[in-house]
Design a protein around this motif. Sequence first.
Motif, short mmCIF file in Angstrom:
data_model
loop_
_atom_site.label_atom_id
_atom_site.label_comp_id
_atom_site.label_asym_id
_atom_site.label_seq_id
_atom_site.Cartn_x
_atom_site.Cartn_y
_atom_site.Cartn_z
N CYS A 141 -70.01 69.36 23.00
CA CYS A 141 -70.03 68.74 24.32
C CYS A 141 -71.45 68.71 24.91
CB CYS A 141 -69.09 69.47 25.26
SG CYS A 141 -69.70 71.08 25.78
N HIS A 155 -63.84 73.50 26.61
CA HIS A 155 -65.24 73.58 27.02
C HIS A 155 -65.45 74.51 28.21
CE1 HIS A 155 -66.01 70.87 23.86
NE2 HIS A 155 -64.98 70.17 24.28
N CYS A 199 -69.05 77.57 24.47
CA CYS A 199 -67.68 77.16 24.83
C CYS A 199 -66.67 77.87 23.91
CB CYS A 199 -67.50 75.66 24.65
SG CYS A 199 -68.57 74.68 25.70
N CYS A 224 -72.42 73.67 21.46
CA CYS A 224 -71.10 73.04 21.31
C CYS A 224 -71.26 71.52 21.25
CB CYS A 224 -70.23 73.45 22.49
SG CYS A 224 -68.62 72.67 22.52
ZN LIG Z 1 -68.23 72.52 24.77
#
Ligand SMILES: [Zn+2]
Length: 300
Positions: free
Chosen positions: A168, A156, A173, A166
């Motif tokens: 996350c 990340h 990332c 992404c």
């Molecule tokens: Zn990420």
Amino acid sequence: MFLGIDWGGTYIKAGITDNRGNLLSRRVFFSSRFKNKDAFIKKIEELTNSVRPRRINAVGIGVPGIIDTKGGFIYYLPNIPGWQKYPIRKVLEKKLNIPVAVDNDANVFALAEARIGAAKGTNRAIFLTLGTGLGGAVIIDGNIFKGRTSAGELGHVPVSLKGARCGCGGTGCIETFLGNKYLVSLYKRIKRQKNLNAEVKDIFKNALEGEEEAILVWENFSYALGMFLSGMINVFNPEKIIFGGGVSGAFKVFKPLVWKVIENQAMWPHIKTLKLIKAKLKNAGIIGAAILAKEQLANG
Ligand SMILES: [Zn+2]
């Protein structure tokens, strides 16, 4: 004896090891079998009791998500809903009456490779697990760098200012350029076949057979990976970089390509003795979790 649990999005692998990390028995379950937390906790209880009259000394779990290693609780699991802010260590210790250790799955993989695998005896190493996502871990002075909660989320690190969303929650990332879904979609785009049925292992096989489109996918992958790793090399100055996870099956194809990028990008004194190595252990997730349990027990 120690019980190690490698908790993944698709499979949960559990194994019992001796004091030295030798795997004595191993069982695999589909993660989908566990519809709720109670069923999962109950299975761990059952596995812990399965060796009676002998005794499990401690349990270790590699968790696929963001956790607090010291407090032993899960912040969240990006790919498995329902586990937000769950004090898994406390719950299990109360039920099992033995110590329980938890860490992020990539850290657990790194611990196994660092103690008895490809990075044994290495002071500074970077570990990557290449698969659906990109897991990462960093060993500094022989220990996993943990940060305040769980550091080492290498996947990340943003590498593009205009990148894709992404898992996350961020954008751009490095994981979004290396994950297996991205590789397959890139392959389909290059081949101009939207409905092509292909997996990463097909792209690997086809590249070995000299297919231009497949080679192009690995060149793209290697450029992104090589540039990213050059940054990590300049920051951490590791002796070794260890590659694990499903996509590392194609190591033979991408290693020389990645190395070429690193040679052009990273600071030259940093790479004079640097080695890129494929992970060694077959069950690093289980063994690492068991070693985690053992080391936590020893260190109180
Ligand atoms: Zn990420």
